[in-house]
Design a protein around this motif. Structure first.
Motif, PDB file in Angstrom:
ATOM      1  N   ALA A 261       0.826  -1.208   0.000  1.00 36.09           N
ATOM      2  CA  ALA A 261       0.000   0.000   0.000  1.00 36.09           C
ATOM      3  C   ALA A 261       0.863   1.261   0.000  1.00 36.09           C
ATOM      4  CB  ALA A 261      -0.924  -0.011   1.217  1.00 36.09           C
ATOM      5  N   GLU A 262       1.968   1.209   0.738  1.00 36.16           N
ATOM      6  CA  GLU A 262       2.842   2.388   0.818  1.00 36.16           C
ATOM      7  C   GLU A 262       3.826   2.439  -0.353  1.00 36.16           C
ATOM      8  OE1 GLU A 262       3.070   4.834   3.328  1.00 36.16           O
ATOM      9  OE2 GLU A 262       1.268   4.073   4.329  1.00 36.16           O
ATOM     10  N   ARG A 263       3.719   1.490  -1.257  1.00 32.54           N
ATOM     11  CA  ARG A 263       4.613   1.404  -2.420  1.00 32.54           C
ATOM     12  C   ARG A 263       6.086   1.430  -2.012  1.00 32.54           C
ATOM     13  NH1 ARG A 263       1.449   1.772  -6.673  1.00 32.54           N
ATOM     14  NH2 ARG A 263      -0.563   2.794  -6.392  1.00 32.54           N
ATOM     15  N   LEU A 264       6.402   0.613  -1.036  1.00 33.96           N
ATOM     16  CA  LEU A 264       7.778   0.601  -0.527  1.00 33.96           C
ATOM     17  C   LEU A 264       8.620  -0.506  -1.147  1.00 33.96           C
ATOM     18  CD1 LEU A 264       7.064   1.465   3.199  1.00 33.96           C
ATOM     19  CD2 LEU A 264       8.159   2.905   1.472  1.00 33.96           C
ATOM     20  N   ILE A 265       8.013  -1.285  -2.018  1.00 39.43           N
ATOM     21  CA  ILE A 265       8.780  -2.349  -2.658  1.00 39.43           C
ATOM     22  C   ILE A 265       9.208  -1.861  -4.035  1.00 39.43           C
ATOM     23  CG2 ILE A 265       8.760  -4.750  -3.420  1.00 39.43           C
ATOM     24  CD1 ILE A 265       6.364  -5.075  -1.374  1.00 39.43           C
ATOM     25  N   PRO A 266      10.512  -1.568  -4.186  1.00 39.40           N
ATOM     26  CA  PRO A 266      10.959  -1.010  -5.468  1.00 39.40           C
ATOM     27  C   PRO A 266      10.749  -2.010  -6.606  1.00 39.40           C
ATOM     28  CG  PRO A 266      12.775  -1.131  -3.865  1.00 39.40           C
ATOM     29  CD  PRO A 266      11.603  -1.800  -3.249  1.00 39.40           C
ATOM     30  N   LYS A 267      10.412  -1.476  -7.767  1.00 37.98           N
ATOM     31  CA  LYS A 267      10.279  -2.325  -8.964  1.00 37.98           C
ATOM     32  C   LYS A 267      11.680  -2.734  -9.401  1.00 37.98           C
ATOM     33  CE  LYS A 267       5.826  -2.216  -9.722  1.00 37.98           C
ATOM     34  NZ  LYS A 267       5.715  -2.335  -8.249  1.00 37.98           N
ATOM     35  N   PRO A 268      11.881  -4.010  -9.755  1.00 34.15           N
ATOM     36  CA  PRO A 268      13.219  -4.420 -10.169  1.00 34.15           C
ATOM     37  C   PRO A 268      13.645  -3.759 -11.492  1.00 34.15           C
ATOM     38  CG  PRO A 268      11.659  -6.262 -10.298  1.00 34.15           C
ATOM     39  CD  PRO A 268      10.915  -5.085  -9.747  1.00 34.15           C
TER      40      PRO A 268
END
Ligand SMILES: Cc1cc2nc3c(=O)[nH]c(=O)nc-3n(C[C@H](O)[C@H](O)[C@H](O)COP(=O)(O)OP(=O)(O)OC[C@H]3O[C@@H](n4cnc5c(N)ncnc54)[C@H](O)[C@@H]3O)c2cc1C
Ligand SMILES: Nc1ncnc2c1ncn2[C@@H]1O[C@H](COP(=O)(O)O)[C@@H](O)[C@H]1O
Lengths: 268, 327
Positions: A261-268
């Motif tokens: 939800a917080e968009r804390l997972i960077p896109k590879p």
């Protein structure tokens, strides 16, 4: 072969976190009375490296422990003797009371010169108080010795020393002509404990005490170069959002949702 | 008074290396206060093409000839020569194995001062100030030295990468060749990292003593794969042989600055946080609600990682599947 090990006494770093305070007005750390002083952990490993060399060698071997510090630092030398060092040198003078790396390196280099024919100097990668990693390599430069830092294994023969170290992406091995200086890192592994027999013998081993005049240090070498402008404890972030749910597994799943939800997972 | 700034990168790093770009940002800032130029030391078999450094923010390249991987002894000699050619230099090195080994010898040879593992360097009037962690990462000290020469090793991930400086083509200064006589390298083995290098990874999943054994790292590898990241560790599992030494993060291990740092079974000792405290977001999974790591974490999960992590992986997988179906 004569090995000198540089050992420094420091406040026990393992139990410092909860008790460390700083007097910012005078740039000094404040410890609760009775906080244990110990031999800096990497110096224990440097001494261990020396003892392993002796264990593996048939040659005549002398191990000297050398420290610069106040009267109380004698305990670190006693520990080194109880672990198997043959003799010790205490570099002791009020002139060293607020010694920085520069002054300490010059004083220790002078002590090593006075000690005579040292084939190998071993030291810790950094002392667990200021974490600088400067003094030993400074000594190598002053005495013009070849050096390798961060050793995980040290083997010595009569003319040369073989040093292995861990790299960010692997290992490398050097061979140095002796006399040489090597700093030792934790990858060396477990250190031995003092045994009763050596501890008994330690009481009779010689401890020399040398002051600045005896070391022939001149006024220039006795001036510190570092001025401590500030010493402080950094702020913690202290903003933890607790992930609350009934079970640990539910908390794990909820964490995934929060990160998403917080968009804390960077896109590879 | 003026001083030049000299950057000494790791062997093989060039104008495009992230660490070098960070050092250039710092160097330009210092050069402005110290009214000096920014130089870089390059070692190699052949002279570098100045065009490769054009627009990087570097004013001159000091070139030292060396065949193959240089020995520490050669690096000190070459860096000393470069620093002497520059006007009373401030020398900046990355705080890595080679940099931390080189800096003290260089400083003593230049009859200057040195600060290792800095998180900031500034020039004020006639002095240089270096800020660095000490006491196992628990405290910070600000050292003040007479202007130059001062040698500082700088931790990664603190400064922005330098923006392009239009068109400036640096001058090339040849320092000649350097030899080592008293040391030789007799072996060097490199282990290729399985995924991204820790230093470059945008996501790191790190395990500590709380994993209880090497098997714990298999689970973390699964989590790392799900997050597209790399696996690291506190010192304890490295010392216990549960994972390679090269995974160690901290004061005496690697300095990492990922976007996301997931610490699993790590108590958060100052020694450890010194290597990862600059991560953008820290997530802590720990069974002890009192663990110090929660003071540095943005998200905290209290619980046994054996229950938390599998559920986290499963949920991430289904969220990933859902979002890839959408796009
Ligand atoms: C000079 C010096 C240099 C050092 N350099 C470094 C360094 O570079 N890097 C480094 O990391 N350390 C370094 N250390 C060591 C450091 O001081 C700490 O001892 C170390 O970081 C602790 O590692 P840890 O957090 O994995 O283990 P611990 O402190 O033992 O913490 C383990 C954590 O796991 C939790 N736990 C246990 N079981 C579970 C479970 N089932 N599920 C979830 N959580 C669980 C516990 O609550 C605990 O908080 C250094 C020490 C010294 C003296
Ligand atoms: N006062 C001291 N007495 C003896 N050895 C020291 C002293 N200070 C530093 N050393 C040695 O030099 C190493 C690096 O110290 P430092 O540069 O202070 O991090 C230590 O691990 C010791 O081996």
């Amino acid at each position: 072969m004569h090995i000198a090990v540089l050992v420094k006494q420091v406040p026990n770093p393992e139990s410092l976190a909860a008790v460390l305070r700083i007097d910012e007005a005078v740039c000094k750390i404040v410890l609760p009375p009775g906080h244990p002083m110990v031999m800096s952990p990497f110096d224990e490993q440097a001494l261990e490296a020396a003892l392993r060399i002796r264990d593996q060698s048939a040659a005549q071997m002398r191990i000297s422990a050398v420290t610069l510090g106040p009267e109380s630092a004698r305990a670190a030398l006693k520990q080194a003797l109880a672990l198997g060092a043959d003799d010790a040198v205490h570099v002791l003078d009020a002139a060293f009371d607020s010694a920085d790396s520069y002054l300490t390196a010059h004083a220790l280099a002078a002590a090593l010169r006075r000690l005579g024919t040292v084939d190998l100097v071993l030291a810790g990668r950094q002392a667990a108080d200021w974490d600088a990693g400067v003094v030993a390599l400074g000594v190598a430069e002053i005495l013009d010795l070849p050096s390798v830092a961060f050793a995980c294994a040290v083997q010595a023969s009569s003319e040369s020393v073989r040093v292995e170290r861990v790299l960010p992406d692997g290992y490398e091995t050097f061979e140095l002509a002796m006399p040489a200086l090597v700093t030792v890192s934790n990858e060396l592994g477990e250190v031995r404990k003092p045994n009763l027999r050596e501890t008994m013998r330690a009481a009779r081993k010689p401890v020399a005490s040398w002051n600045a005049a005896e070391l022939g240090l001149d006024a220039r070498e006795l001036r510190a170069r570092r001025k401590l402008a500030r010493l402080y404890l950094p702020q913690k972030r202290a903003q933890c959002e607790w992930i609350e749910a009934e079970t640990a597994a539910a908390r794990g799943a909820l964490l995934a949702q929060r990160l998403h939800a917080e968009r804390l997972i960077p896109k590879p | 008074m003026s001083a030049d700034i000299l950057i000494v990168p790791e062997f093989g790093q060039d104008a495009s290396s992230p660490v070098v770009c960070e050092l250039i940002t710092l160097a330009r800032r210092l050069a402005q206060s110290a009214h000096g130029r920014v130089g870089v030391l390059v070692l190699g078999a052949a002279a570098p093409e100045p065009d490769a450094w054009a627009g990087s923010g570097v004013d001159c390249i000091y070139f030292a000839r060396s065949s193959g991987l240089p020995l520490p002894e050669m690096l000190v000699a070459a860096a000393t020569e470069a620093a002497r050619r520059a006007a009373s230099a401030i020398v900046l090195l990355p705080h890595t194995t080679a940099g931390a080994e080189l800096a003290p010898r260089l400083a003593f040879r230049l009859d200057g001062a040195v600060a290792s593992g800095c998180v900031d360097v500034s020039v004020e009037a006639d002095s240089v100030r270096c800020t660095r962690p000490c006491y196992g990462g628990l405290a910070r000290e600000v050292d003040e030295f007479a202007l130059a020469p001062v040698v500082a090793t700088v931790r990664a991930g603190i400064f922005e990468r330098a923006p392009a400086h239009a068109g400036r083509r640096p001058e090339l200064i040849d320092l000649g060749s350097f030899e080592a006589t008293r040391a030789r390298r007799i072996d060097r083995r490199t282990e290729a990292a399985a995924g991204a290098r820790l230093e470059d990874a945008a996501v790191i999943v790190a395990g500590g003593r709380g994993l209880g054994g090497a098997e714990g790292f298999d689970l973390l590898a699964k989590l790392a794969r799900e997050l597209g990241g790399a696996v690291g560790a506190s010192r304890v599992p490295c010392d216990l042989g549960w994972c390679p030494h090269s995974w160690q993060i901290g004061l005496t291990g690697k300095t990492v600055t990922p976007e996301l740092y997931v610490a699993v079974g790590i108590s958060g000792a100052g020694h450890h946080m010194a290597g990862c405290g600059n991560a953008k977001t820290i997530v802590a999974i720990n069974s002890d609600p009192e663990a110090a790591i929660f003071q540095d974490a943005r998200f905290g999960v209290v619980g046994d990682y054996r229950e938390v992590v599998p559920a986290l992986i499963a949920q991430l997988r289904s969220l990933n599947d859902a979002s890839s179906r959408k796009s």
